[in-house]
Motif scaffolding. Structure first.
Motif, PDB file in Angstrom:
ATOM      1  N   ASP A  37       0.748  -1.076  -0.087  1.00 60.27           N
ATOM      2  CA  ASP A  37      -0.132   0.133   0.101  1.00 60.27           C
ATOM      3  C   ASP A  37       0.885   1.168   0.066  1.00 60.27           C
ATOM      4  O   ASP A  37       1.361   1.553   1.088  1.00 60.27           O
ATOM      5  CB  ASP A  37      -0.844   0.111   1.222  1.00 60.27           C
ATOM      6  CG  ASP A  37      -1.795   1.198   1.076  1.00 60.27           C
ATOM      7  OD1 ASP A  37      -1.894   2.086   0.350  1.00 60.27           O
ATOM      8  OD2 ASP A  37      -2.524   1.387   2.478  1.00 60.27           O
ATOM      9  N   SER A  39       0.203   4.334   0.078  1.00 62.34           N
ATOM     10  CA  SER A  39      -0.292   5.569   0.672  1.00 62.34           C
ATOM     11  C   SER A  39       0.340   5.324   2.190  1.00 62.34           C
ATOM     12  O   SER A  39       0.050   6.179   2.851  1.00 62.34           O
ATOM     13  CB  SER A  39      -1.835   5.567   0.370  1.00 62.34           C
ATOM     14  OG  SER A  39      -2.452   4.347   1.366  1.00 62.34           O
ATOM     15  N   GLN A  40       0.741   4.332   2.578  1.00 68.50           N
ATOM     16  CA  GLN A  40       1.054   4.050   3.978  1.00 68.50           C
ATOM     17  C   GLN A  40       2.159   4.922   4.543  1.00 68.50           C
ATOM     18  O   GLN A  40       2.542   5.356   5.677  1.00 68.50           O
ATOM     19  CB  GLN A  40       1.458   2.679   4.388  1.00 68.50           C
ATOM     20  CG  GLN A  40       2.784   2.172   3.889  1.00 68.50           C
ATOM     21  CD  GLN A  40       2.904   0.887   4.125  1.00 68.50           C
ATOM     22  OE1 GLN A  40       3.269   0.309   5.419  1.00 68.50           O
ATOM     23  NE2 GLN A  40       2.852  -0.008   2.956  1.00 68.50           N
TER      24      GLN A  40
END
Length: 203
Positions: A37, A39-40
């Motif tokens: 991910d 966006s982490q």
């Protein structure tokens, strides 16, 4: 006839452009998508963001069953730096259009993080390649037409240099391959750092 053993290379990226670049350089990467991910990670400088995402992708793939013994696992990630901000893939056509309206006639820096893990030794080498990209002063009609193709929605910085967006890149300073997503000269340095020869990866 050469009996040189080929060191397997695993590419922890779904990017067809990275795979094609490696194949053109004589490598035959096994693609294992990391599923990380992206966006982490937030609030990091663009070059550091690219490197840490590459490290995460590499680490996510190293222990997978699809990775052959003795392989080198390569994680890569790219972001465009414009006005100090890190720009990854746009989320929708409107964002891609706004990006291009901000980029046209200007220059940005494309950072590609590279992380290489030697599964035989457990050693890791990592670095970021940075290339300055000069964007053409494209018109609104060209931007609309480009966004309508869908290409800019799936790539860091909302552009390619090896696809439809190539005509909108006025020039670069640095490694062309780094803008595509994997710097071959930088990757070679990482391979040497881990004690291998670059020709050892040729298929």
């Amino acid at each position: 006839m050469s009996t040189r053993p080929v060191v397997p290379l695993v590419l922890a990226s779904a990017s067809p452009a990275r795979r094609t670049t490696l194949q053109a350089a004589g490598l035959d990467p096994i693609v294992v998508v990391s599923g990380v991910d992206e966006s982490q990670l937030v609030d990091l400088p663009p070059a550091e963001l690219a490197l840490q995402l590459a490290e995460l992708k590499c680490a996510a793939v190293v222990g997978r069953d699809e990775v052959p013994a003795g392989a080198l696992v390569l994680g890569c990630d790219s972001v465009l730096e414009l006005d100090g901000e890190a720009l990854g893939k746009p989320h929708d056509p409107d964002e891609a259009r706004r990006r291009w309206q901000a980029m046209r006639g200007r220059s940005g820096v494309l950072h590609s993080g590279h992380c290489l893990h030697d599964t035989a030794s457990g050693r890791v080498a990592a670095a970021t390649g940075s290339t300055t990209v000069h964007f053409a002063d494209v018109g609104d009609d060209e931007i609309d037409a480009y966004v309508a193709t869908g290409e800019p929605l799936h790539v860091a910085g909302a552009f390619t240099i090896d696809g439809l967006g190539g005509a909108f890149i006025a020039g670069i300073e640095g490694d062309h391959h780094n803008v595509v997503g994997v710097s071959l000269p930088l990757l070679r340095e990482l391979v040497l750092e881990l004690g291998h020869g670059w020709p050892d990866l040729w298929r």
